[in-house]
Write an enzyme that holds these catalytic residues in place. Sequence first.
Site: not given
Ligand SMILES: NC(=O)c1ccc[n+]([C@@H]2O[C@H](COP(=O)([O-])OP(=O)(O)OC[C@H]3O[C@@H](n4cnc5c(N)ncnc54)[C@H](OP(=O)(O)O)[C@@H]3O)[C@@H](O)[C@H]2O)c1
Length: 291
Positions: A11-12, A38, A63, A102, A126, A151
């Site tokens: 998403q980000l 990574i 996530t 988070t 998590y 969120w």
């Molecule tokens: N989503 C939320 O509500 C939320 C809330 C608070 C904080 N955050 C934090 O915000 C950040 C961005 O979140 P997001 O929602 O954009 O996450 P996301 O949509 O789940 O994207 C994470 C990306 O990282 C990839 N990934 C997973 N394992 C990896 C690895 N070993 N090496 C390289 N890439 C890898 C995933 O690939 P795959 O899809 O193929 O696994 C996915 O493309 C994260 O740090 C998350 O913890 C998210």
Amino acid sequence: MKVLITGSNGQLGSEIKELESDYDTLECIFKDLPELDICDTELLNRFIIENDIDAVINCAAYTAVDQAEENPEIAEQVNAKGVLNLVNALEIVNGKLIHISTDYVFDGNHSHPYKESDQVSPIGVYGETKRAGEIAVMNSSIDAVVIRTSWLYSANGNNFVKSMLRLGNKKESLNIVFDQKGTPTYAKDLAKTCLDILSDKSSTRISKKGSLYHYSNEGVTSWYDFARAIMEISNIDCKVIPIETKDYPTQAVRPLYSVLDKSKITSDFKVTIPHWRDSLTNCIKKINHNS
Ligand SMILES: NC(=O)c1ccc[n+]([C@@H]2O[C@H](COP(=O)([O-])OP(=O)(O)OC[C@H]3O[C@@H](n4cnc5c(N)ncnc54)[C@H](OP(=O)(O)O)[C@@H]3O)[C@@H](O)[C@H]2O)c1
């Protein structure tokens, strides 16, 4: 400045991809699985050194909050060891890092917004693994900022907003918890903040000092009110029924309160933060435009 965006299909990362052309001083390189894992120490070091990377925005994470309870090893591998790998690689090239964490590092027992200085106490795998990632960054010698957010949603990927739109168009009513409070974050707003911080648009440079920040949209809501707003803005005729968390059991326990205090990031980096409802309206417009 050459910036590597890890986890760039999420998403980000996707929102950063869409905004990148607004930043002349940044040359962004977007990588995700399977091309750049990574957790692969050697590959990561080689990539960062050979491509003269100056900075990383780490959007890569495990996530899946509920699945993390069953697969703690994978969550630990990506959210903790993967982050340590990034830190170690950046130490070699003296690079900078923006790392995303988070609200789940908190237990949710507060009734007023969490400051960066508040005690962390994750209540699930998590949150624990994300906290370990934060520590890896904070203990390093690189110039870095850790931004905790909450969120997160966007027009890309799977998230609460898109689930509500899909289900709201199919069902007459939906039961949504009203006793978990927090603030939604439009990933586009966070993406802009990350790019502003790295680019000349921010007056403050990333430094080791005071490197932990909170960022979400402004305002406070519950999942119930958030769902109602999604239906209202989209003109979807689906009744949203408030239920208690105890009536919607999930594998991982969620913090009941996770509102973040944003005063430090607004003051240090002079960022302007939109209200969650305004950003939600923008995101829904974009989803409608895309479909
Ligand atoms: N989503 C939320 O509500 C939320 C809330 C608070 C904080 N955050 C934090 O915000 C950040 C961005 O979140 P997001 O929602 O954009 O996450 P996301 O949509 O789940 O994207 C994470 C990306 O990282 C990839 N990934 C997973 N394992 C990896 C690895 N070993 N090496 C390289 N890439 C890898 C995933 O690939 P795959 O899809 O193929 O696994 C996915 O493309 C994260 O740090 C998350 O913890 C998210």
